[in-house]
Design a protein around this motif. Sequence first.
Motif, short mmCIF file in Angstrom:
data_model
loop_
_atom_site.label_atom_id
_atom_site.label_comp_id
_atom_site.label_asym_id
_atom_site.label_seq_id
_atom_site.Cartn_x
_atom_site.Cartn_y
_atom_site.Cartn_z
N MET A 11 0.85 -1.19 0.00
CA MET A 11 0.00 0.00 0.00
C MET A 11 0.88 1.23 0.00
SD MET A 11 -2.80 1.21 2.83
CE MET A 11 -3.54 2.84 2.72
N ARG A 12 0.60 2.18 -0.92
CA ARG A 12 1.40 3.39 -0.97
C ARG A 12 0.99 4.31 0.17
NH1 ARG A 12 -1.10 6.82 -6.09
NH2 ARG A 12 -3.18 7.12 -5.22
N LYS A 13 1.89 5.20 0.54
CA LYS A 13 1.60 6.14 1.62
C LYS A 13 0.48 7.09 1.21
CE LYS A 13 6.26 6.08 3.60
NZ LYS A 13 7.43 6.90 3.99
N MET A 14 -0.42 7.34 2.17
CA MET A 14 -1.57 8.18 1.89
C MET A 14 -1.45 9.48 2.67
SD MET A 14 -5.62 7.50 2.67
CE MET A 14 -5.67 6.04 1.63
N TYR A 15 -1.28 10.57 1.94
CA TYR A 15 -1.26 11.89 2.55
C TYR A 15 -2.63 12.53 2.27
CZ TYR A 15 3.77 11.29 3.05
OH TYR A 15 5.01 10.83 3.39
N ALA A 16 -3.38 12.75 3.32
CA ALA A 16 -4.75 13.24 3.16
C ALA A 16 -5.03 14.37 4.14
CB ALA A 16 -5.75 12.10 3.35
N GLY A 17 -4.08 15.26 4.28
CA GLY A 17 -4.24 16.36 5.24
C GLY A 17 -5.41 17.26 4.92
N ALA A 18 -5.61 17.56 3.63
CA ALA A 18 -6.71 18.46 3.25
C ALA A 18 -8.06 17.83 3.58
CB ALA A 18 -6.62 18.78 1.76
N ARG A 19 -8.22 16.54 3.31
CA ARG A 19 -9.49 15.88 3.61
C ARG A 19 -9.71 15.77 5.12
NH1 ARG A 19 -7.49 12.27 -0.39
NH2 ARG A 19 -8.36 12.73 -2.44
N LEU A 20 -8.64 15.50 5.85
CA LEU A 20 -8.75 15.40 7.31
C LEU A 20 -9.14 16.76 7.90
CD1 LEU A 20 -8.42 13.62 9.78
CD2 LEU A 20 -5.99 14.25 9.85
N LEU A 71 -1.68 14.95 15.19
CA LEU A 71 -2.78 15.30 14.31
C LEU A 71 -2.42 16.51 13.45
CD1 LEU A 71 -5.73 14.80 13.43
CD2 LEU A 71 -6.42 16.44 15.18
N ASN A 72 -1.72 17.47 14.06
CA ASN A 72 -1.28 18.64 13.31
C ASN A 72 -0.36 18.25 12.16
OD1 ASN A 72 0.99 20.96 13.02
ND2 ASN A 72 -0.99 21.88 13.49
N GLN A 73 0.51 17.28 12.39
CA GLN A 73 1.42 16.81 11.35
C GLN A 73 0.65 16.08 10.24
OE1 GLN A 73 4.09 14.52 13.84
NE2 GLN A 73 5.67 16.12 13.72
N LEU A 74 -0.41 15.35 10.62
CA LEU A 74 -1.23 14.68 9.62
C LEU A 74 -1.94 15.70 8.73
CD1 LEU A 74 -2.95 11.84 11.71
CD2 LEU A 74 -1.14 11.56 10.02
N GLU A 75 -2.47 16.75 9.33
CA GLU A 75 -3.19 17.76 8.54
C GLU A 75 -2.25 18.55 7.63
OE1 GLU A 75 -5.74 20.39 10.60
OE2 GLU A 75 -7.06 18.83 11.38
N ASP A 113 0.29 17.24 6.14
CA ASP A 113 0.90 16.26 5.24
C ASP A 113 2.37 16.01 5.55
OD1 ASP A 113 -1.33 15.53 3.74
OD2 ASP A 113 -1.11 17.25 2.40
N GLN A 114 2.73 16.19 6.82
CA GLN A 114 4.09 15.86 7.23
C GLN A 114 4.21 14.39 7.60
OE1 GLN A 114 4.96 18.62 10.40
NE2 GLN A 114 5.38 20.31 9.01
N ARG A 115 3.06 13.76 7.80
CA ARG A 115 3.02 12.32 8.06
C ARG A 115 1.85 11.72 7.28
NH1 ARG A 115 4.40 10.32 14.16
NH2 ARG A 115 6.38 11.44 14.44
N PRO A 116 2.00 10.48 6.81
CA PRO A 116 0.90 9.84 6.09
C PRO A 116 -0.12 9.24 7.06
CG PRO A 116 2.79 8.37 6.14
CD PRO A 116 3.23 9.65 6.81
N LEU A 117 -1.32 9.05 6.58
CA LEU A 117 -2.34 8.36 7.37
C LEU A 117 -1.98 6.88 7.49
CD1 LEU A 117 -5.88 9.63 6.25
CD2 LEU A 117 -4.87 9.79 8.51
N THR A 118 -2.01 6.35 8.68
CA THR A 118 -1.75 4.93 8.88
C THR A 118 -3.07 4.16 8.88
OG1 THR A 118 -1.86 5.13 11.29
CG2 THR A 118 0.30 5.46 10.24
N ILE A 119 -2.97 2.86 8.70
CA ILE A 119 -4.17 2.03 8.69
C ILE A 119 -4.95 2.13 10.00
CG2 ILE A 119 -5.03 -0.34 8.59
CD1 ILE A 119 -4.32 0.75 5.90
N PRO A 120 -4.29 2.04 11.18
CA PRO A 120 -5.05 2.17 12.44
C PRO A 120 -5.79 3.50 12.56
CG PRO A 120 -2.88 1.24 12.87
CD PRO A 120 -2.87 1.70 11.44
#
Length: 474
Positions: free
Chosen positions: A1-10, A35-39, A41-48
């Motif tokens: 699975m490729r890394k998913m960066y979804a900061g805008a959607r989050l 969470l700030n890093q996810l939004e 796009d500094q970190r990808p969304l993980t499966i969990p």
Amino acid sequence: MRKMYAGARLRRLREERRMTQAALAKSLDLSPSYLNQLERDQRPLTIPVLLKLNSTFDLDVQFFAADSDARLVSDLHEVLVEAAGGGDTAPITEVEELATRLPEVARIVIAMHRRLRAATDQLDLLSSRVDTPTGAPGTAMPYEDVRDFFYDHHNHISTLDHAAEQLFEESGLSIGSLDRQLARIAEERAGVTVLVRGDGADPTIPKRHYDPDTRTLTLARRLRPGQRAFQIATTLGLLLYGREIDNVLAESRALTGESRTLARVGLANYFAGALILPYGRFLRSAEELRYDVDLLALRFEVGFETVCHRLATLQRQGQRGVPFFLVRTDRAGNISKRQSATAFHFSRVGGSCPLWVTHEAFAHPGRILSQISEMPDGRRYLWIARTTPPAAQGFTTASKNFVVALGCDIEYADRLVYSQGLQLDDPLVAVPIGAGCKVCERPACSQRAFPQIGRPLAVTEHTSTDLPYPRAPR
């Protein structure tokens, strides 16, 4: 699975739920900094985290998918292709990244291009001294505005759906002869008398006419019982739930003037469909019958197209049905209806693909045809299509012929009765179709009628081909 960066959607999800970063982080058992890093796009969304988001907010499985902004990507790609004027344009991967990370910027670019195109069309019309079409210069046509409005709501209006279902239950309605039952409700709750007029032989008589002075609703005699029920339900929606409809419209600033009036009628029609096909009962029946449209039409005493419309709206939180998209087209390929509960999007330009099953359905009137199709981006869908029976209007009157098509992503196909006997996991079975020749990226397609916008033809004077373009004289 490729890394998913979804900061805008989050971030969009958090803003829609009116939550702070701290509140969202707490609900997901995450630190605010993470969470700030996810939004950002500094970190990808993980499966969990993705599973936690879906379970906490009952999200559509496609919410964080890479193709969830398909319509935005498609529109932006068309803009950039036209703007390139035959030169190189941005790769589709960069277009997807822009639409994903900066969706508002992408929408502004699309809106600017539409205003430019409309202004150019206006100038051409003025130059040729032709009257301008309905709609102010520099704006989208009202039907496009309304189509986008319902698309942005995933074709599900929760407020009206619950109101219609509540009215059905409180009034003690039942499936069967709903037109008579709703006529009684109209008299009791709205003081409206329902009349059926005409001998059925005059197609110019409107289907529905409401006189506010006499509070009389007149229906054409040519309508079938299910159609009468729908028209009465539409009037009930406008009279009894006008405030709820206006509240839904107030959430969209883009709807003004004629677009707003048209959207109000569309919402009243939505209410009507939700009243004659109440959500819980209809969804249970759809699952029980494996989404067999003909059997659902028999059970609820409505037509094929009405059932397809309702199937494309079943996206209530906690009670989601298969996310369908509905299209209605005529013999010339003109698409007069587009409704989608998911990300599927046909191009606004370029017509429709001749390899699409909708065109074949005209050769088999009254018969449901199925097709597994594949779009140029590799996504596969299951389609069903059938002609709608023309209303009897006399020998000398031209009949209206349409095909209604219902589609869903291939991952939902096994829930449909129409998947029986199909090799869903065989990619070679899929028919390669596109969104229309002018924007399709399949250069070797034997059915291509026009070159792709912005792409020069690689044809020399020694080329022997059957390309459908003017040939040099011999």
